[in-house]
Design an enzyme around this catalytic site. Structure first.
Site, mmCIF file in Angstrom:
data_model
loop_
_atom_site.group_PDB
_atom_site.id
_atom_site.type_symbol
_atom_site.label_atom_id
_atom_site.label_comp_id
_atom_site.label_asym_id
_atom_site.label_seq_id
_atom_site.Cartn_x
_atom_site.Cartn_y
_atom_site.Cartn_z
ATOM 1 N N ARG A 30 0.833 -1.208 0.000
ATOM 2 C CA ARG A 30 0.000 0.000 0.000
ATOM 3 C C ARG A 30 0.871 1.263 0.000
ATOM 4 O O ARG A 30 0.582 2.240 -0.692
ATOM 5 C CB ARG A 30 -0.917 -0.025 1.228
ATOM 6 C CG ARG A 30 -1.974 1.077 1.243
ATOM 7 C CD ARG A 30 -2.863 0.966 2.473
ATOM 8 N NE ARG A 30 -3.666 -0.249 2.447
ATOM 9 C CZ ARG A 30 -3.583 -1.226 3.352
ATOM 10 N NH1 ARG A 30 -2.695 -1.145 4.343
ATOM 11 N NH2 ARG A 30 -4.363 -2.281 3.257
ATOM 12 N N TYR A 75 18.402 9.295 -0.384
ATOM 13 C CA TYR A 75 19.817 9.678 -0.403
ATOM 14 C C TYR A 75 20.010 10.583 -1.616
ATOM 15 O O TYR A 75 19.090 11.310 -1.987
ATOM 16 C CB TYR A 75 20.668 8.398 -0.429
ATOM 17 C CG TYR A 75 22.133 8.608 -0.155
ATOM 18 C CD1 TYR A 75 22.568 9.437 0.877
ATOM 19 C CD2 TYR A 75 23.097 7.965 -0.921
ATOM 20 C CE1 TYR A 75 23.919 9.614 1.128
ATOM 21 C CE2 TYR A 75 24.455 8.131 -0.671
ATOM 22 C CZ TYR A 75 24.853 8.968 0.352
ATOM 23 O OH TYR A 75 26.188 9.142 0.593
ATOM 24 N N ARG A 139 29.242 21.691 5.041
ATOM 25 C CA ARG A 139 29.542 21.464 3.622
ATOM 26 C C ARG A 139 28.707 20.281 3.152
ATOM 27 O O ARG A 139 29.199 19.169 3.027
ATOM 28 C CB ARG A 139 31.035 21.181 3.419
ATOM 29 C CG ARG A 139 31.451 21.129 1.952
ATOM 30 C CD ARG A 139 32.708 20.317 1.749
ATOM 31 N NE ARG A 139 32.520 18.926 2.120
ATOM 32 C CZ ARG A 139 32.005 17.997 1.309
ATOM 33 N NH1 ARG A 139 31.596 18.315 0.098
ATOM 34 N NH2 ARG A 139 31.875 16.744 1.727
ATOM 35 N N LYS A 157 22.065 8.739 5.546
ATOM 36 C CA LYS A 157 23.155 7.767 5.642
ATOM 37 C C LYS A 157 22.754 6.590 6.536
ATOM 38 O O LYS A 157 22.993 5.426 6.207
ATOM 39 C CB LYS A 157 24.419 8.439 6.197
ATOM 40 C CG LYS A 157 25.193 9.284 5.179
ATOM 41 C CD LYS A 157 25.943 8.388 4.205
ATOM 42 C CE LYS A 157 26.611 9.165 3.091
ATOM 43 N NZ LYS A 157 27.873 9.797 3.480
ATOM 44 N N GLU A 228 30.593 13.366 8.945
ATOM 45 C CA GLU A 228 29.927 13.590 7.667
ATOM 46 C C GLU A 228 29.783 15.083 7.380
ATOM 47 O O GLU A 228 29.308 15.854 8.223
ATOM 48 C CB GLU A 228 28.526 12.951 7.689
ATOM 49 C CG GLU A 228 27.755 13.061 6.397
ATOM 50 C CD GLU A 228 28.340 12.199 5.282
ATOM 51 O OE1 GLU A 228 28.121 12.533 4.107
ATOM 52 O OE2 GLU A 228 28.990 11.189 5.594
ATOM 53 N N ASP A 229 30.214 15.500 6.187
ATOM 54 C CA ASP A 229 29.958 16.839 5.656
ATOM 55 C C ASP A 229 30.433 17.978 6.558
ATOM 56 O O ASP A 229 29.767 19.005 6.703
ATOM 57 C CB ASP A 229 28.473 17.004 5.324
ATOM 58 C CG ASP A 229 28.102 16.302 4.025
ATOM 59 O OD1 ASP A 229 29.018 15.816 3.340
ATOM 60 O OD2 ASP A 229 26.919 16.239 3.685
ATOM 61 N N ASP A 251 33.417 9.677 6.135
ATOM 62 C CA ASP A 251 32.943 9.069 4.895
ATOM 63 C C ASP A 251 33.289 9.906 3.679
ATOM 64 O O ASP A 251 33.552 9.372 2.611
ATOM 65 C CB ASP A 251 31.430 8.840 4.971
ATOM 66 C CG ASP A 251 30.923 8.031 3.783
ATOM 67 O OD1 ASP A 251 31.462 6.935 3.546
ATOM 68 O OD2 ASP A 251 30.021 8.515 3.080
ATOM 69 N N ASP A 252 33.307 11.233 3.811
ATOM 70 C CA ASP A 252 33.650 12.087 2.669
ATOM 71 C C ASP A 252 35.079 11.826 2.207
ATOM 72 O O ASP A 252 35.357 11.800 1.006
ATOM 73 C CB ASP A 252 33.501 13.571 3.044
ATOM 74 C CG ASP A 252 32.101 13.908 3.512
ATOM 75 O OD1 ASP A 252 31.151 13.616 2.778
ATOM 76 O OD2 ASP A 252 31.959 14.437 4.636
ATOM 77 N N ASN A 395 28.079 15.564 -6.277
ATOM 78 C CA ASN A 395 26.652 15.468 -5.990
ATOM 79 C C ASN A 395 26.102 16.835 -5.611
ATOM 80 O O ASN A 395 26.828 17.671 -5.093
ATOM 81 C CB ASN A 395 26.412 14.498 -4.815
ATOM 82 C CG ASN A 395 26.680 13.056 -5.184
ATOM 83 O OD1 ASN A 395 26.222 12.583 -6.199
ATOM 84 N ND2 ASN A 395 27.419 12.355 -4.343
#
Length: 542
Positions: A30, A75, A139, A157, A228-229, A251-252, A395
């Site tokens: 659904r 994402y 960033r 993430k 992250e960022d 991760d960057d 991205n």
């Protein structure tokens, strides 16, 4: 024994739900129908966010069964739109007390940070939290400083840690450190939900994060912390300061490096040139660009090339041109390692000038400047290479250095291509060509899962390389026949298991694993354990 949750759901009578609301499988069906009826991407995102908050089993069952369709919505690229509009889509606080599912810590909290973090033990859904993703929103993707809007990235993430890596959703925590913002639009916006003051200095931010890391590890010693960022001048110092003390990674810098390395390993094998003859040009010398370049450089060293010779195979281009020690400006510390050191290094200003001077076998973009791989540059790459490697990794889609179609046409169909955001396949000369997506989602779920299960003390660079090697060798014969650089995203859980095993074995070899019980397992037994530890939204343990 696990059983299918709600598979044989009986009609409900006399309650708060209609009698045939159905079990999870019917609710997933659904929800998919409802999602597909929604016209706008931001509206689809908010529908999915509300579904995750209301019923995580249905949400993850929906995502896991439709990864190719839904990953772009939770994402990249839609997550960028969500972060930009975060204050508008942020829901009002619940009137009913619930366990904490997200965490905001602001600059104002510094004096009481230890007490606040200690109190999480009674406010979170699990005593033993397994992983958090922390950002300051300075960033976000290629969109700049979005303040607390960076929470969208942390949540996105972690959704993929669960959907792609099988991490228990109740053991994840998205975190924003609201250290202010320098985004003038946000500072002037009366609806902005974050702290309306200038972003604190890097020095003060490092001091804040030092307290945060100490207290988080003190209270949750097994928790993996993913940065992250954070903007470049903060990202590298934070990683350097904490990576040898706590189980953390960026991760960057490292995740991007690993996923690009995996695609590059495959591309190097296909372009017909020996490893020592590769000439690699990076457009973009921020945290992601330099992190990727250093990861590939380290891989060359592990393949027997000396560090001195490996460094000579790289060229970096930033907004001022070719990065070289003789350029006349003071280079930031993170650019020094791979800067050209020749006394007569040409002072080239434009990307095309550098491309024609270097004649690269591989051109990689992490610049966040869309359209910079022009028709002229792509055609030249095709002229000098039989199989040119072109990775447009910025991205979201609008920031990609070129599209897949542009790369195909510019190189007459011979390009080995990967991007950060998804592009559709292209028919060229009656043949279907499929793009590679060098998305971090191939790496961090498996890397995180392996680190969690091994209960690592730290995450050395060797664990990141192990994840890249596992990804590079995970393609099926069919995927290799199609000349893919990365596996089909539909197999991402299978790939994450392979990466997790590689990470665990690497941790054991280095002695950074605290879960020593895994050492006695052979590979088949370890694979079975990893599979059994993964969260499956349609299964419940009795």
């Amino acid at each position: 024994m696990p059983h299918v949750n709600g598979a044989q759901a009986q009609p409900i009578t006399g309650g708060s739900q209609p009698c045939h609301v159905g079990g999870n499988e019917m609710q997933i069906e659904r929800a998919l129908a409802r999602l597909r009826s929604i016209p706008g991407d931001l509206e689809k995102y908010t529908f999915l966010a509300n579904l995750r908050n209301r019923n995580e089993d249905v949400f993850y069952g929906l995502v896991g069964g439709n990864l190719s369709e839904l990953t772009p919505l939770i994402y990249t690229p839609v997550i960028g739109l969500a972060c930009q509009n975060f204050s508008l889509i942020h829901p009002p606080p619940s009137q009913v007390a619930k366990p904490l599912s997200v965490l905001y810590l602001s600059a104002l909290d510094l004096p009481k940070l230890p007490e606040l973090i200690a109190s999480l033990k009674t406010r979170l859904p699990k005593d033993e939290m397994e992983i958090c993703v922390v950002t300051d929103g300075s960033r976000v993707l290629g969109l700049g400083d979005l303040g607390v809007g960076g929470m969208g990235i942390s949540m996105g993430k972690l959704s993929l840690y669960v959907a792609a890596g099988g991490v228990n959703p109740k053991a994840t925590l998205p975190i924003v450190l609201d250290l202010g913002t320098d985004n003038e639009r946000l500072l002037a916006d009366p609806l902005y939900v974050g702290l309306r003051q200038r972003r604190m200095s890097d020095k003060d931010a490092e001091a804040f994060v030092a307290v945060f890391m100490k207290e988080m590890h003190k209270n949750f010693p097994n928790m993996i912390i993913q940065f992250e960022d954070f903007h470049t001048t903060l990202a590298f110092p934070l990683l350097s300061t904490h990576r040898d003390v706590y189980p953390c990674f960026n991760d960057d810098i490292q995740g991007t490096g690993a996923v690009v390395l995996a695609g590059a390993i495959r591309a190097f094998a296909l372009n017909g040139k020996p490893l020592k003859d590769q000439r690699i040009l990076f457009f973009g010398a921020g945290s992601s660009g330099v992190g990727v370049a250093e990861t590939i450089c380290r891989y060359f060293e592990l393949q027997g090339i000396s560090q001195e010779d490996a460094k000579k195979m790289f060229w970096l281009v930033d907004s001022k041109g070719l990065v070289a020690t003789n350029r006349g400006d003071k280079l930031p510390e993170h650019k020094v390692f791979l800067a050209r050191t020749e006394e007569d290094a040409p002072k080239l200003r434009t990307l095309e000038e550098v491309v024609r001077h270097v004649q690269p076998t591989a051109l990689l973009g992490l610049s966040t400047v869309g359209g910079t791989f022009t028709k002229s540059i792509l055609e030249y790459m095709g002229e000098i290479n039989e199989k040119p490697i072109v990775f447009a990794l910025s991205n979201p889609v609008a920031q990609a250095e070129c599209t897949f179609e542009e790369a195909i046409e510019g190189t007459k169909g011979r390009v080995l291509f990967a991007s950060g955001s998804p592009f559709d396949p292209v028919v060229y000369q009656d043949k279907l060509r499929e793009p590679g997506q060098g998305n971090n989602m191939y790496i961090f779920p498996g890397l995180g899962l392996g680190a969690i299960l091994a209960k690592v003390k730290t995450i050395p660079e060797e664990l990141v390389h192990a994840s890249a090697q596992a990804l590079a060798t995970s393609l099926t014969p069919d995927e290799k026949e199609r000349n893919l650089l990365y596996p089909d995203v539909s197999r991402i859980r299978e790939v994450s298991i392979k990466i997790a095993i590689g990470v665990i074995r690497s941790a054991q070899k280095l002695g950074v694993d605290r879960n020593e019980s895994l050492r006695k397992l052979n590979d088949k037994e370890l694979e079975s354990l990893v599979q059994n530890q993964m969260y499956h939204p349609l299964l419940k343990s009795t």
